[in-house]
Design an enzyme around this catalytic site. Sequence first.
Site, PDB file in Angstrom:
ATOM      1  N   ARG A 106      10.005  18.413 -13.757  1.00 35.42           N
ATOM      2  CA  ARG A 106       9.270  17.919 -14.976  1.00 35.42           C
ATOM      3  C   ARG A 106       8.808  19.063 -15.872  1.00 35.42           C
ATOM      4  O   ARG A 106       7.781  19.096 -16.395  1.00 35.42           O
ATOM      5  CB  ARG A 106       8.021  16.887 -14.501  1.00 35.42           C
ATOM      6  CG  ARG A 106       8.472  15.656 -13.819  1.00 35.42           C
ATOM      7  CD  ARG A 106       7.054  14.948 -13.798  1.00 35.42           C
ATOM      8  NE  ARG A 106       6.399  15.410 -12.747  1.00 35.42           N
ATOM      9  CZ  ARG A 106       5.124  15.106 -12.378  1.00 35.42           C
ATOM     10  NH1 ARG A 106       4.490  14.070 -13.089  1.00 35.42           N
ATOM     11  NH2 ARG A 106       4.424  15.816 -11.401  1.00 35.42           N
ATOM     12  N   CYS A 130      -4.359  -3.193 -21.933  1.00 32.38           N
ATOM     13  CA  CYS A 130      -3.384  -2.867 -20.829  1.00 32.38           C
ATOM     14  C   CYS A 130      -4.581  -2.127 -19.935  1.00 32.38           C
ATOM     15  O   CYS A 130      -5.640  -1.872 -20.367  1.00 32.38           O
ATOM     16  CB  CYS A 130      -2.247  -2.008 -21.214  1.00 32.38           C
ATOM     17  SG  CYS A 130      -1.093  -1.669 -19.708  1.00 32.38           S
ATOM     18  N   HIS A 145      -3.261   2.207 -26.036  1.00 33.54           N
ATOM     19  CA  HIS A 145      -2.241   3.398 -26.226  1.00 33.54           C
ATOM     20  C   HIS A 145      -2.686   4.458 -26.958  1.00 33.54           C
ATOM     21  O   HIS A 145      -2.110   5.484 -27.292  1.00 33.54           O
ATOM     22  CB  HIS A 145      -0.877   2.931 -26.764  1.00 33.54           C
ATOM     23  CG  HIS A 145      -0.155   1.843 -25.705  1.00 33.54           C
ATOM     24  ND1 HIS A 145       0.010   2.088 -24.518  1.00 33.54           N
ATOM     25  CD2 HIS A 145      -0.125   0.453 -25.869  1.00 33.54           C
ATOM     26  CE1 HIS A 145       0.604   1.053 -23.802  1.00 33.54           C
ATOM     27  NE2 HIS A 145       0.378  -0.008 -24.384  1.00 33.54           N
ATOM     28  N   GLU A 165      -8.074   1.163  -9.324  1.00 32.22           N
ATOM     29  CA  GLU A 165      -6.581   1.771  -9.128  1.00 32.22           C
ATOM     30  C   GLU A 165      -6.504   3.054  -8.778  1.00 32.22           C
ATOM     31  O   GLU A 165      -5.481   3.641  -8.937  1.00 32.22           O
ATOM     32  CB  GLU A 165      -5.538   1.198  -9.957  1.00 32.22           C
ATOM     33  CG  GLU A 165      -5.614  -0.481 -10.310  1.00 32.22           C
ATOM     34  CD  GLU A 165      -4.465  -0.818 -11.354  1.00 32.22           C
ATOM     35  OE1 GLU A 165      -3.548  -0.052 -11.273  1.00 32.22           O
ATOM     36  OE2 GLU A 165      -4.700  -1.899 -11.783  1.00 32.22           O
ATOM     37  N   ILE A 189      -8.030  -4.766 -17.424  1.00 32.99           N
ATOM     38  CA  ILE A 189      -6.540  -5.042 -16.778  1.00 32.99           C
ATOM     39  C   ILE A 189      -6.248  -4.414 -15.496  1.00 32.99           C
ATOM     40  O   ILE A 189      -5.422  -4.563 -14.755  1.00 32.99           O
ATOM     41  CB  ILE A 189      -5.476  -4.549 -17.780  1.00 32.99           C
ATOM     42  CG1 ILE A 189      -5.846  -5.139 -19.267  1.00 32.99           C
ATOM     43  CG2 ILE A 189      -4.147  -4.899 -17.450  1.00 32.99           C
ATOM     44  CD1 ILE A 189      -5.940  -6.755 -19.376  1.00 32.99           C
ATOM     45  N   LYS A 201       8.047  18.111 -19.282  1.00 27.47           N
ATOM     46  CA  LYS A 201       6.325  17.458 -19.323  1.00 27.47           C
ATOM     47  C   LYS A 201       5.350  18.485 -19.344  1.00 27.47           C
ATOM     48  O   LYS A 201       4.579  18.301 -20.434  1.00 27.47           O
ATOM     49  CB  LYS A 201       6.377  16.640 -18.330  1.00 27.47           C
ATOM     50  CG  LYS A 201       4.801  16.143 -18.058  1.00 27.47           C
ATOM     51  CD  LYS A 201       4.656  15.675 -16.730  1.00 27.47           C
ATOM     52  CE  LYS A 201       3.343  15.047 -16.545  1.00 27.47           C
ATOM     53  NZ  LYS A 201       2.827  13.709 -17.112  1.00 27.47           N
ATOM     54  N   CYS A 232       6.135  10.160 -17.248  1.00 28.92           N
ATOM     55  CA  CYS A 232       7.374   9.981 -16.164  1.00 28.92           C
ATOM     56  C   CYS A 232       6.915   9.026 -15.076  1.00 28.92           C
ATOM     57  O   CYS A 232       5.911   8.812 -15.115  1.00 28.92           O
ATOM     58  CB  CYS A 232       7.862  11.282 -15.723  1.00 28.92           C
ATOM     59  SG  CYS A 232       8.237  12.529 -16.682  1.00 28.92           S
TER      60      CYS A 232
END
Length: 759
Positions: A16, A730, A698, A488, A435, A19, A520
Amino acid sequence: MVLTHNLGFPRIGPRRELKFAQEAFWQGKLTEEELNVRGADLRRKHWQHQHGLDLVPVGDFSFYDQVLDMSVTLGHLPERAQSTPGTELDRYFRVARGRSASDTDCCSIHAGAMTKWFDTNYHYIVPELEASTQFTLNPERLLTQIEEARSQGFTPKPVIIGPVTYLWLGKAKDCSDRLDLLDRLLEVYAELLEVLASHGIEWVQVDEPALVTELNSDWRHAFNLAYHRLKSASAKLLVTTYFGELRENLKLACELPVAGVHLDAINAPDEVARIADWLPAHKILSLGVINGRNIWKADLSQTLDWLEPLYEKLGDRLWLAPSCSLLHVPVDVSTEDKLEPEIKHWLSFGVQKLAELRLLAQALNNGRASVSGPLAENAQAIRSRRESARVHNPAVTQSVIRIDSQMGYRQSPYSERIKAQQQRLKLPRYPTTTIGSFPQTPEIRRARQQHHKGELTESAYIARIREEIAHCVKTQEQLGLDVLVHGEAERNDMVEYFGEQLEGYAFSQFGWVQSYGSRCVKPPILFGDISRPQAMTVDWIRHAQSLTDKPLKGMLTGPVTILNWSFVRDDQPRKETCLQLAMAIREEVLDLEEAGTKIIQIDEAALREGLPLRKSDWASYLNWAIEAFRVAANGVRDETQIHTHMCYSEFNDIIEPIARMDADVITIETSRSAMELLDAFKGFEYPNDIGPGVYDIHSPNVPDKLQIAELMHKAAERIPASRLWVNPDCGLKTRKWEEVIPALKGMVEAARELRSEAQ
Ligand SMILES: Nc1nc2c(c(=O)[nH]1)N[C@@H](CNc1ccc(C(=O)N[C@@H](CCC(=O)N[C@@H](CCC(=O)N[C@@H](CCC(=O)O)C(=O)O)C(=O)O)C(=O)O)cc1)CN2
Ligand SMILES: [Zn+2]
């Protein structure tokens, strides 16, 4: 001689590298010059991996997205970015990512919309089209990279998005007809092709994947217009299609006045013979014979069985390539040292796929005997996978056979069971929730990395995550949310996390694939029958629930999303694999229920992206996909509330199948397109509870409370108050705590105001 080429190489780098360079540049830790050096360095390495191919792709590398790159080449950045200060690269990133005004910057700019690239998990920046749009040629990026490739000894084949697909990918902002722009656009394409030819380019790969979709007569006509306009170009055009069958467009593709056509022979094997027959004798046929979407070794002998007679017939007119760009697979499997050797032996990432391609060409050019050793080795790998005891588990096959229609049905219809749920949950009107994920901070990721490396013990890692969960629960209580989540923190990714715990899965260390920009994913590898050795989420959820009296929502990823975001086996229908996943998730759902979880959310974020590219194929996919969800979700008692989440706003065209999932509550992404949500309710009323997203996660921008309230009012006009939930679009994992807290505070306050207005 059969010729080999590649349609595109993964650009993210084996570790990566791209990135980290992008993110360092955005943080001001890398100069533009340094970023360019890193880009050139990656390109050089990528071409080296493609040594021995007759043509290498140029222009497939990108600092953010290949569609946005094409927009730059066409001199077509949105109006709002054209007069901002800074360099061209700076303007490019403003459109890619959006930018708020700051002390050092005058100009607030919202990002271009992002959407899924066909049926993949890659997202592109949507070209913004208007009746007044003008194009002007800007070939510098391509010209620089052509020189780079050439100076390194390669024969460059520029890759561009074709004019019709470019318009097809774009969105008309003013309801104008995108095709009205075709003439103007073609002028610039014609100019570009001349410039490329004048720089010594013989072949140009013109990607037209729109040809594998259903096109009306205007779009079909546009293909004819476009390529007749471009036929006088001095460069030769290879019109390149991928991801599916050409079907009714096959003749159209064959007859375009171009020098060659590329067909995805993996996804359209039945069209190979027909296209070979129909393609005029002066045209090249490039066949995508190595799967660019999965990670399995190709069965080379079997491929040669059908290729050899074709080569006899076509001779030099036959070219070989992967089915599509290798953007969708990881770079190199050879550095994976933690995979089981037996499984690793079955796999082929980008670098290995190109080796397979070279082998096929050698076998055709010099006979199979010239590569008998490697062919035998390949055959052995294929046999080992087919016969492996790891792949097949009779108990799993049996459990799928035993699925009966009863298993997909709740005990009572929604109208009855919702009463039992309301009585148990005692939620206020317009209940607020999130979410699932809360910020994945660098500290959490570092702890997980240390744990992987053995620097942090299992128990220390668990303690660290439990602390994070406690912090997350407490914050939600303070914010006054009604239904809480655990956040999470323990998950690297919503799919990979489950893959790691299910039998039948393998996972790589470095198998990264670009999802968008610098983000990614590492899709886990589903190689065998799926079973769940033990509960996967229950301990975390139980811990979280023990910290609060508010209901805490258990959080799972649904079978369809796990399927669509994994690399899956190709030795049985996807439906079969999906039902196996459904049975595993069903067991988890029942374990959560048993542990006292009153609300269970099963995310199906990728349900829509799995839709076949042609509408005529939708029904069969939706039938088994919805069935799989129902099997996973609907085994619970009436008083257990099932939520699902989907993050895309275009659900008008599938609202009925979504209703068939029969989740008690669905939360969806809508905040960027409030009007589209309203459209969906015109012809069909969604029958259960619904939470249209009111916070665009976002964007780093904190939404204004009034903005949130306005969206909620809009929703309340359409959805009965008794069935409306309040939540973000989201998960919040990509956001920072300092963005999330004020945003959720505003959301909770807006919900309270709505409640008091209603009284
Ligand atoms: N599979 C999938 N597809 C999806 C989504 C999704 O959530 N999952 N969401 C939609 C949008 N796509 C997205 C895709 C990726 C990310 C994302 O945040 N990805 C992370 C990687 C996530 C991950 O797997 N993280 C691992 C590894 C983290 C890492 O980079 N570790 C460092 C070390 C840690 C450090 O020091 O920071 C390293 O290995 O070098 C973990 O948390 O354990 C990233 O690119 O940065 C977000 C949205 C659509 N498609
Ligand atoms: Zn989502």
